[in-house]
Design an enzyme around this catalytic site. Structure first.
Site, mmCIF file in Angstrom:
data_model
loop_
_atom_site.group_PDB
_atom_site.id
_atom_site.type_symbol
_atom_site.label_atom_id
_atom_site.label_comp_id
_atom_site.label_asym_id
_atom_site.label_seq_id
_atom_site.Cartn_x
_atom_site.Cartn_y
_atom_site.Cartn_z
ATOM 1 C CG HIS A 89 -5.578 10.241 10.213
ATOM 2 N ND1 HIS A 89 -4.392 9.953 9.598
ATOM 3 C CD2 HIS A 89 -6.343 9.122 10.099
ATOM 4 C CE1 HIS A 89 -4.418 8.715 9.128
ATOM 5 N NE2 HIS A 89 -5.601 8.198 9.408
ATOM 6 C CG HIS A 172 0.037 7.279 7.244
ATOM 7 N ND1 HIS A 172 -0.719 7.622 6.141
ATOM 8 C CD2 HIS A 172 -0.221 8.209 8.183
ATOM 9 C CE1 HIS A 172 -1.385 8.732 6.409
ATOM 10 N NE2 HIS A 172 -1.112 9.112 7.647
ATOM 11 C CD GLU A 174 -0.293 10.168 1.614
ATOM 12 O OE1 GLU A 174 -0.716 10.944 2.489
ATOM 13 O OE2 GLU A 174 0.633 10.463 0.829
ATOM 14 C CB SER A 270 -3.305 14.147 12.498
ATOM 15 O OG SER A 270 -2.858 15.194 11.666
ATOM 16 C CG ASN A 272 -1.121 17.477 8.762
ATOM 17 O OD1 ASN A 272 -1.384 18.436 9.464
ATOM 18 N ND2 ASN A 272 -2.056 16.708 8.222
HETATM 19 S S1 SF4 Z 1 -2.846 17.245 3.817
HETATM 20 FE FE1 SF4 Z 1 -2.394 17.562 1.647
HETATM 21 S S2 SF4 Z 1 -2.556 15.539 0.701
HETATM 22 FE FE2 SF4 Z 1 -3.554 15.418 2.713
HETATM 23 S S3 SF4 Z 1 -5.711 15.841 2.312
HETATM 24 FE FE3 SF4 Z 1 -4.750 17.792 2.776
HETATM 25 S S4 SF4 Z 1 -4.156 18.666 0.766
HETATM 26 FE FE4 SF4 Z 1 -4.549 16.490 0.504
#
Ligand code: SF4
Length: 366
Positions: A89, A172, A174, A270, A272
């Site tokens: 992302h 999402h 995932e 994204s 995270n």
């Molecule tokens: S954020 Fe974590 S789960 Fe996602 S691709 Fe990176 S290491 Fe893998």
């Protein structure tokens, strides 16, 4: 064997994923930085200006592997190589790979029969794998191994007749992929508030799993509320929120408490990266913004700001952060201090289709 990931631990289990290892940096060029605004001005503030640069930040092992997977597939099979969804992302990464010949599609039915298609780092449900197979596609799976680990957990608990409370954001990619492993056994719990209202048939066989890129604190709040209602709720066998997500959150917490402003480099989709903005605000940053490119920084954000914290999501190449710092240096923020809270040296094997060399690898850890 899967390593248990401590809250701010260092994960170095290369032997968990033996074989070919991806390189730790990809060869994306320095980005062309759009110039939609005037150069930032160096306006005096009370005291010295400085930048606190969070570390770890940026690329994780799963993103690194996924991007190299597309690059290697292009080298090996020639353009075009199709990629289902954004490989990671980040809009900059996607644009750079498009320039190399990758074609991004939403679903496999858009891919010409017999072509190569790469599944993104976020993973896919078995339905997508089957659809690609039915179409005669040559699939290359760039799912992060830490996402695959959660898929395996979902399959195993479903096989043992557990109901799975999957903490994550509905829609999402995932979460769609993980839930697709056991659609009849999964309930998605989006946030702590939903934990207060969801219903289950049998509270005695219940386990929670999670998306890998959530806020650690919010997830724990969700789980605590679930456990208050369902005391027999079981924990996952190891942390599902991955080492990279956790490490970046720990680092920005340290930075945020000293920062007048935090800038997170990362795309809007994204997970995270968006979580890093939220965590920065929760942990003391007076303001926090997410940007894709350095030219999105606005002059007014810098009003009265002495200390700027900088970090980037796990899908962001560091060239974008370096460019941001060059721009901020023009505005007087040339003093940079790194705040490091963990070391990372995890690397993952490339997908088996792309391995070469004596053990199928171009670079071994042994
Ligand atoms: S954020 Fe974590 S789960 Fe996602 S691709 Fe990176 S290491 Fe893998």
């Amino acid at each position: 064997m899967v390593t248990h990931l401590g809250y701010c631990g260092r994960l170095t289990k290369e032997d968990t994923y033996p074989g070919v290892m991806s390189q730790t940096a990809v060869s994306l060029p320095i980005p062309r930085v759009p110039t939609r605004r005037e150069r930032l001005q160096d306006i005096p503030v009370d005291g010295d200006k400085r930048i606190l640069l969070a570390a770890p930040r940026g690329y994780c092992a799963g993103v690194d592997r996924a991007v190299i997977t597309v690059e290697k597939a292009l080298q090996r099979y020639g353009a075009p190589v199709y990629v289902r969804k954004q490989i990671v992302h980040n809009i900059h990464v996607v644009r750079e790979l498009e320039q190399q010949g990758a074609i991004f599609v939403e679903e496999v039915d858009e891919v010409p029969e017999g072509s190569h298609v790469v599944f993104s780092a976020h993973g896919v449900s078995p339905m997508v794998v089957d659809a690609a197979s039915d179409r005669g596609l040559q699939a290359i799976d760039a799912t992060c191994p830490l996402v695959t680990k959660v898929h395996r957990e979902a399959k195993r608990f479903a096989r043992d007749d557990f109901h799975i409370l999957l903490v994550g954001h509905e829609g999402h990619e995932e979460v769609e992929g993980t839930a697709g492993e056991a659609p009849d056994n999964v309930t998605i719990v989006n946030n702590p508030t939903e934990a207060d209202t969801i219903e289950v048939d049998d509270p005695s066989k219940l386990v929670w799993l999670s998306q890998t890129t959530l806020s650690v604190d919010e997830t724990m709040e969700t789980v605590n509320r679930l456990r208050a209602r369902f005391p027999e709720l079981q924990d996952p066998p190891s942390d599902d929120i991955c080492y990279a997500t956790q490490n970046r959150q720990v680092a920005i917490k340290k930075v945020a408490e000293h920062a007048d402003l935090v800038i997170v480099v990362g795309s809007a989709n994204s997970s995270n990266s968006v979580r890093l903005v939220e965590v920065a605000l929760q942990y003391g940053a007076k303001a926090a913004y997410r940007i894709d490119y350095p030219d999105e920084v606005r002059q007014e954000w810098l009003d009265g700001v002495r200390t700027i914290g900088i970090t980037s999501g796990a899908s962001v190449p560091d060239v974008l952060v370096q460019e941001l710092m060059r721009e901020l240096a023009q505005a007087g923020y040339g003093d940079v201090e790194e705040v490091r809270t963990a070391e990372e040296d995890l690397i993952f094997s490339l997908p088996k289709e792309l391995r070469d060399g004596p053990r199928g690898g171009r670079r071994s850890q042994e």
